[in-house]
Design a protein around this motif. Structure first.
Motif, PDB file in Angstrom:
ATOM      1  N   ASP A  39      37.022  44.085  46.165  1.00  0.00           N
ATOM      2  CA  ASP A  39      36.660  42.723  45.736  1.00  0.00           C
ATOM      3  C   ASP A  39      35.363  42.708  44.936  1.00  0.00           C
ATOM      4  O   ASP A  39      35.196  41.912  44.012  1.00  0.00           O
ATOM      5  N   ILE A  40      34.446  43.626  45.260  1.00  0.00           N
ATOM      6  CA  ILE A  40      33.199  43.729  44.498  1.00  0.00           C
ATOM      7  C   ILE A  40      33.477  44.311  43.113  1.00  0.00           C
ATOM      8  O   ILE A  40      32.924  43.850  42.109  1.00  0.00           O
ATOM      9  N   GLN A  41      34.361  45.299  43.046  1.00  0.00           N
ATOM     10  CA  GLN A  41      34.738  45.866  41.751  1.00  0.00           C
ATOM     11  C   GLN A  41      35.353  44.796  40.856  1.00  0.00           C
ATOM     12  O   GLN A  41      35.048  44.713  39.666  1.00  0.00           O
ATOM     13  N   GLU A  42      36.225  43.976  41.432  1.00  0.00           N
ATOM     14  CA  GLU A  42      36.892  42.922  40.657  1.00  0.00           C
ATOM     15  C   GLU A  42      35.894  41.870  40.183  1.00  0.00           C
ATOM     16  O   GLU A  42      35.978  41.382  39.049  1.00  0.00           O
ATOM     17  N   ALA A  43      34.923  41.525  41.052  1.00  0.00           N
ATOM     18  CA  ALA A  43      33.898  40.544  40.658  1.00  0.00           C
ATOM     19  C   ALA A  43      33.045  41.086  39.519  1.00  0.00           C
ATOM     20  O   ALA A  43      32.754  40.373  38.552  1.00  0.00           O
ATOM     21  N   TYR A  47      32.581  39.847  35.200  1.00  0.00           N
ATOM     22  CA  TYR A  47      31.358  39.604  34.438  1.00  0.00           C
ATOM     23  C   TYR A  47      31.200  40.625  33.302  1.00  0.00           C
ATOM     24  O   TYR A  47      30.196  40.609  32.590  1.00  0.00           O
ATOM     25  N   GLY A  48      32.171  41.506  33.156  1.00  0.00           N
ATOM     26  CA  GLY A  48      32.096  42.519  32.106  1.00  0.00           C
ATOM     27  C   GLY A  48      31.079  43.594  32.397  1.00  0.00           C
ATOM     28  O   GLY A  48      30.554  44.230  31.483  1.00  0.00           O
ATOM     29  N   VAL A  49      30.802  43.821  33.687  1.00  0.00           N
ATOM     30  CA  VAL A  49      29.800  44.812  34.087  1.00  0.00           C
ATOM     31  C   VAL A  49      30.489  46.090  34.559  1.00  0.00           C
ATOM     32  O   VAL A  49      31.307  46.058  35.478  1.00  0.00           O
ATOM     33  N   GLU A  50      30.129  47.193  33.935  1.00  0.00           N
ATOM     34  CA  GLU A  50      30.694  48.479  34.319  1.00  0.00           C
ATOM     35  C   GLU A  50      29.931  49.037  35.529  1.00  0.00           C
ATOM     36  O   GLU A  50      28.707  49.052  35.539  1.00  0.00           O
TER      37      GLU A  50
END
Length: 255
Positions: free
Chosen positions: A240-244, A248-251
């Motif tokens: 869920d953190i990866q998806e969030a 935001y377009g954050v790698e």
């Protein structure tokens, strides 16, 4: 099942998933939703969770580790892994900004052993001392008013100096990263103002944070994730953190 046992299982689910829903718990334990709400209310009074509409979430920690120098020997392996990922992003002749952060100190300890032609700007005293050992690295120190823990500089003079730079890449430390709430935090306002300025003036900016900091908070939000080029951490966070982060377009960058 005893009430205490049910509540322990609820806390275990929270630790694993970060949140629980009243309806799901009611079905799992075969008790009424009212019963679950009472459980959550009791656990909230004990400071174990935070109730939300329809369920509860895990409480994010605030560990109040104010002085950088006092926790340079914590999470050493995690910081070394972060440093290994960070140095791969640095190119020949880059200007690199390393702010006050023990993860950035780990980056400096790798850079000093390398043969890259780079310029490093820092406002952390320990980083200056480490990099001074390699004459090939041009080191620029951002001075000003010494901070409370006496491990670096911030304030008006430091901020003015930062505003005149255009680093190719910057690595900025954090006390907490709340991916779902789109915030990155630290403890001291002056530190946060510096960090925000570094991010704003750099061509690329990355927050460096051990995985445990994805569930901790500081007291001052200094930027949002969508201002960053990426988040460098030591282990892959929950789905869920990866998806969030992706929203935001954050790698998320790993070793």
């Amino acid at each position: 099942m005893f009430l205490e046992e049910r509540q322990e299982i609820i806390l275990s689910m929270l630790a694993r998933d970060g949140k629980v829903r009243v309806r799901d718990l009611s079905e799992k334990f075969k008790v009424t939703e009212d019963c679950i709400r009472k459980d959550l209310g009791a656990l909230e009074k004990k400071g174990k969770l935070k109730r939300t509409y329809g369920g509860a979430v895990r409480i994010r920690e605030n560990s109040h580790m104010l002085e950088v120098s006092k926790h340079r020997n914590t999470d050493v392996e995690a910081k070394q892994r972060i440093a290994q990922a960070a140095v791969k992003l640095i190119h020949e002749r880059d200007m690199v900004f390393l702010d006050i952060s023990t993860s950035n100190l780990a980056i400096a300890e790798l850079l000093v052993k390398m043969d890259q032609d780079i310029t490093v700007v820092t406002n952390m005293i320990d980083i200056l001392v480490v990099l001074a050992r390699n004459p090939k690295i041009r080191v620029v120190f951002a001075g000003g008013k010494i901070n409370k823990s006496r491990d670096g500089f911030w304030g008006g003079m430091t901020l003015d100096f930062i505003s005149r730079l255009k680093p190719d890449i910057a690595f900025v430390g954090a006390v907490g990263v709340d991916v779902k709430e789109n915030s990155v935090s630290t403890y001291d306002i002056d530190d946060g103002i510096n960090k925000a300025a570094i991010i704003r003036h750099s061509k690329k900016a990355y927050v460096v944070a051990e995985a445990r900091k994805l569930s901790t908070d500081g007291n001052y939000n200094y930027t949002t994730l969508d201002t960053l080029s990426g988040l460098i951490t030591d282990t892959l966070p929950a789905q869920d953190i990866q998806e969030a982060a992706d929203s935001y377009g954050v790698e998320i960058i790993l070793p």
